[in-house]
Design an enzyme around this catalytic site. Structure first.
Site, mmCIF file in Angstrom:
data_model
loop_
_atom_site.group_PDB
_atom_site.id
_atom_site.type_symbol
_atom_site.label_atom_id
_atom_site.label_comp_id
_atom_site.label_asym_id
_atom_site.label_seq_id
_atom_site.Cartn_x
_atom_site.Cartn_y
_atom_site.Cartn_z
ATOM 1 N N GLU A 1 6.720 -4.676 1.782
ATOM 2 C CA GLU A 1 7.657 -4.249 0.734
ATOM 3 C C GLU A 1 8.556 -3.107 1.194
ATOM 4 O OE1 GLU A 1 7.789 -3.050 -4.007
ATOM 5 O OE2 GLU A 1 6.007 -3.990 -3.148
ATOM 6 N N ARG A 2 8.072 -2.216 2.057
ATOM 7 C CA ARG A 2 8.927 -1.130 2.547
ATOM 8 C C ARG A 2 10.095 -1.701 3.351
ATOM 9 N NH1 ARG A 2 7.396 2.030 6.143
ATOM 10 N NH2 ARG A 2 8.528 3.903 5.556
ATOM 11 N N ARG A 3 9.814 -2.692 4.210
ATOM 12 C CA ARG A 3 10.885 -3.322 4.988
ATOM 13 C C ARG A 3 11.852 -4.062 4.059
ATOM 14 N NH1 ARG A 3 6.779 -6.484 8.352
ATOM 15 N NH2 ARG A 3 5.325 -5.270 7.104
ATOM 16 N N GLN B 1 0.830 -5.760 -5.366
ATOM 17 C CA GLN B 1 1.027 -4.702 -4.385
ATOM 18 C C GLN B 1 0.217 -3.465 -4.752
ATOM 19 O OE1 GLN B 1 1.506 -2.626 -1.796
ATOM 20 N NE2 GLN B 1 3.577 -3.381 -1.409
ATOM 21 N N GLY C 1 17.537 -3.821 13.554
ATOM 22 C CA GLY C 1 17.127 -5.011 12.825
ATOM 23 C C GLY C 1 15.682 -4.901 12.360
ATOM 24 N N GLN D 1 9.535 -6.283 12.691
ATOM 25 C CA GLN D 1 8.315 -6.951 12.221
ATOM 26 C C GLN D 1 8.628 -7.756 10.967
ATOM 27 O OE1 GLN D 1 5.145 -7.080 13.497
ATOM 28 N NE2 GLN D 1 4.681 -8.477 11.844
ATOM 29 N N GLU E 1 -3.961 -6.889 3.770
ATOM 30 C CA GLU E 1 -2.919 -6.552 4.729
ATOM 31 C C GLU E 1 -2.385 -5.153 4.507
ATOM 32 O OE1 GLU E 1 0.083 -9.309 5.855
ATOM 33 O OE2 GLU E 1 -1.125 -11.048 5.345
ATOM 34 N N ASN E 2 -2.252 -4.757 3.253
ATOM 35 C CA ASN E 2 -1.746 -3.418 2.975
ATOM 36 C C ASN E 2 -2.763 -2.340 3.343
ATOM 37 O OD1 ASN E 2 1.026 -3.076 1.496
ATOM 38 N ND2 ASN E 2 0.175 -5.011 0.785
#
Length: 300
Positions: free
Chosen positions: A96-98, A54, A75, A78, A129-130
């Site tokens: 990771e935030r989710r 990460q 909910g 994504q 992606e990040n």
């Protein structure tokens, strides 16, 4: 209600694949892999580990709490993306935030896309992606680009194609890594923008960089003000050097040679702009010092 709907999407067959070790899918070539890989699956949070690749190293607690509140009401809209490690064990690729926010409010499961990838592919997926989807600071983005170049062996041109950025943009980010570490930390903490960093890059001397950095903080300088200050300093330095550097008089050059020949050591002269100067006589030891002393005193 939303959570129940997602669970129904799984179906009995897919749920059985996840819970039956005899049908465990380890590669994309395994039987029934197409039924699992690329599908949204409700995974237990305890079966997911964070991604060591990460690029984001810090998470704003207030922002996480806001996201957690949203997830509690609506909910996880994504799904996260994970890669399968072994039976009932997964590793985050993105989201990771989710993931953290879901744990914060005590959720037991989270919707996830499942991928099968090796470490190198996982690193590339996580970084790309990040970079595209997260609000990384400029140094985090620069470090991610550098890791893709170093660890995936991508050229800047290939990296440009992977992340959808111009090569010049990537080069500008990478140049930030040449800044003094203290300034990089200031950018990561939000004291400086990327524009400030790009202006400071034009100063090669790290100490001068830090001096300007302190002025930016003390005076709350804008990027334009910083660029102006950098131009002034860059333009002044050569001028000052030229003013101090004057041709050495012929008599001085002749004197250096005479002193060197007489004293048996390389003598130097430093002359200031107004004509004042210093005669520098090096020596190698106490014995050599006494030898030169006697020569100067005329005792030799």
């Amino acid at each position: 209600m939303a959570k129940a709907t997602r669970k129904q999407v799984l179906g009995r067959g897919l749920s059985a694949l996840l819970k039956d070790p005899e049908q465990d899918i380890k590669s994309a070539e395994d039987k029934n892999a197409d039924k699992l890989v690329g599908h949204i699956v409700e995974l237990e949070l305890t079966s997911i580990e964070v991604n060591p690749f990460q690029p984001r190293t810090s998470f704003n607690e207030e922002s996480l709490r806001e996201l957690a509140s949203s997830i509690k009401e609506l909910g996880v809209i994504q799904p996260i993306t994970v890669r399968k490690l072994e039976f009932n064990k997964y590793q985050l690729v993105s989201g990771e935030r989710r993931f953290r926010a879901s744990k914060l409010i005590g959720l037991e499961t989270i919707p996830a896309y499942i991928r099968i990838a090796n470490d190198q592919e996982s690193l590339e997926m996580a970084l790309v992606e990040n970079i595209q989807r997260q609000d990384l600071d400029p140094i985090e983005i620069a470090l991610s680009y550098q890791r893709l170049i170093d660890e995936i062996n991508l050229t800047q041109e290939q990296l440009s194609e992977r992340v959808g950025k111009n090569r010049s943009t990537i080069a500008n980010y990478l140049r930030l890594l040449k800044l003094d570490p203290i300034i990089q930390t200031g950018m990561r903490d939000g004291f400086l923008s990327m524009g400030h960093g790009r202006a400071l890059i034009n100063i090669e001397d790290p100490q001068v960089q830090l001096d300007i950095y302190e002025k930016i903080l003390e005076r709350s300088l804008s990027v334009r003000d910083t660029e102006k200050l950098v131009r002034e300093i860059s333009g002044a330095t050569p001028a000052k050097a030229a003013a101090k550097t004057k041709p050495m008089p012929t008599e001085f050059k002749k004197g250096i040679k005479e002193f060197t020949d007489y004293l048996g050591t390389k003598v130097d002269i430093k002359v200031a702009a107004k004509g004042k100067g210093k005669l520098i006589i090096p020596f190698n030891s106490e014995e050599d010092f006494n030898r030169i002393k006697k020569l100067i005193q005329g005792e030799a």
